[in-house]
Design an enzyme around this catalytic site. Structure first.
Site, PDB file in Angstrom:
ATOM      1  N   TYR A  69      12.099 -16.851 -35.313  1.00 28.51           N
ATOM      2  CA  TYR A  69      12.748 -16.509 -36.466  1.00 28.51           C
ATOM      3  C   TYR A  69      13.279 -17.933 -37.332  1.00 28.51           C
ATOM      4  O   TYR A  69      14.226 -18.387 -36.750  1.00 28.51           O
ATOM      5  CB  TYR A  69      13.750 -15.476 -36.220  1.00 28.51           C
ATOM      6  CG  TYR A  69      13.258 -14.290 -35.742  1.00 28.51           C
ATOM      7  CD1 TYR A  69      12.100 -13.861 -35.924  1.00 28.51           C
ATOM      8  CD2 TYR A  69      14.342 -13.207 -35.187  1.00 28.51           C
ATOM      9  CE1 TYR A  69      11.722 -12.674 -35.416  1.00 28.51           C
ATOM     10  CE2 TYR A  69      13.861 -11.971 -34.597  1.00 28.51           C
ATOM     11  CZ  TYR A  69      12.721 -11.584 -34.968  1.00 28.51           C
ATOM     12  OH  TYR A  69      12.316 -10.539 -34.527  1.00 28.51           O
ATOM     13  N   GLY A  70      12.588 -18.341 -38.223  1.00 30.20           N
ATOM     14  CA  GLY A  70      12.980 -19.522 -38.774  1.00 30.20           C
ATOM     15  C   GLY A  70      12.813 -20.656 -38.075  1.00 30.20           C
ATOM     16  O   GLY A  70      13.530 -21.817 -38.026  1.00 30.20           O
TER      17      GLY A  70
END
Length: 343
Positions: A69-70
């Site tokens: 995530y990111g």
């Protein structure tokens, strides 16, 4: 760490019979943190911290993240936001085998898989024993923690043999060492995970998008097997990428444009819910808890307002008659278990 039970504080079968495992009662709501890792749109550090703070003030005590995530951003932001909170008052889950390799030659912005932001790292799946240990150690560093309560092995798909022969034994060793508290499997398909559930000593199953008002494929095999094995189920994707939460002209179903039949089904579901004074998103959040194996719903929110709304929807009273009518109108199969109204 034992996978926790419902808001009432009762333990799931996975809580029992595990010497040395810690039971933490965190309720039925798990906060998914893809959004604070820049899902679809960039997000600032302060906004991410405010969102996590709103979740804490709303009583949420389980937080879910992933290295992907990111590209580590979600883990770093979540770790900072939780710093100073009593460690024994919350639990946290992440993914293993999700390795980030530095990409010094990367330029511009990356929007792969809906994650907006600078492409400073390349994501890579590594289910070798070394890859599992490396990913967990790097997650600990980004989170600023000395242990992770629950670690999921995500979507083995075509790596099933490697997951069983290398990844899972590595997670077992980390569990025995106390580095992680529990082991889970995270899937969004129902075709392959059965034998992983049978051949391992899993604590939890994260099933995304496959046990919702629009898609009950998880009921055919995975949920009964999880109940039989004492594996607590966390249901993700209860809104099927937004169709059951905020339908509109560009509404998605499982991250793809929703076809006409699904759009019509959503309208029928919403019409029945409105007749009983129940928002559709409340019914979508509550529906999975009709199955005895389901312990929590994993919900992603991107603002303090959305956090408060989701918590309110989870606790919205839903009359039994609503589920009865949905079945009578064949909007739900007759054999699907549905929640019973409290009291």
């Amino acid at each position: 760490m034992a996978v926790t039970g419902s808001a009432s504080g009762t333990a799931t079968p996975a809580d029992r019979g595990r010497p040395g495992h810690r039971t933490v009662r965190v309720g039925e709501f798990s906060f998914a943190t893809a959004a604070i890792g820049n899902l679809r749109t960039p997000d600032g550090d302060l906004h991410a911290e405010q969102t996590v703070d709103a979740a804490w003030k709303s009583g949420i005590r389980h937080f879910d993240t992933s290295p992907h995530y990111g590209r580590g951003r979600s883990e770093r932001r979540l770790g900072r936001a939780l710093r100073g909170r009593p460690r024994d008052e919350y639990t946290l889950s992440t993914r293993a085998g999700c390795v980030l390799d530095p990409a010094p030659d990367a330029r511009g912005r990356d929007r792969a898989d809906g994650l907006a932001g600078p492409a400073a790292y390349r994501r890579r799946r590594d289910f070798s024993a070394e890859g599992i240990r490396r990913s967990v150690e790097e997650s600990l560093n980004r989170l600023g923690l000395d242990r992770i309560d629950l670690v999921y092995l995500p979507d083995p798909d075509d790596r099933t043999d490697q997951a069983l022969d290398h990844a899972y034994p590595a997670l077992e060793r980390l569990r025995a060492e106390g580095v992680i508290g529990a082991i889970g499997l995270a899937v969004d398909r129902t075709e392959q995970p059965d034998h992983i559930l049978r051949d391992t000593d899993l604590d939890a199953l994260l099933l995304t998008g496959r046990y919702t008002l629009l898609d009950q494929r998880g009921l055919a095999g995975l949920l009964p097997l999880a109940a039989e094995r004492g594996v607590a189920v966390v249901v993700g994707g209860v809104f099927n990428s937004g169709l059951l939460a905020a339908p509109g002209p560009e509404t998605a179903f499982d991250y793809a444009p929703a076809h006409l039949q699904l759009l019509e089904q959503e309208v029928e579901l919403r019409t029945v819910c409105e007749r009983y004074g129940v928002p559709l998103r409340a019914a979508a959040l509550r529906f999975p808890f009709g199955h005895p194996a389901v312990a929590r719903a994993l919900v992603g929110t991107r603002s303090a307002r959305e956090v408060r709304d989701a918590v309110a929807m989870l606790h919205c009273p839903i009359p039994d008659a609503l589920w009865t009518e949905l079945k009578a109108r064949r909007l739900l199969p007759a054999h699907v278990p549905t929640p019973k109204q409290a009291g």
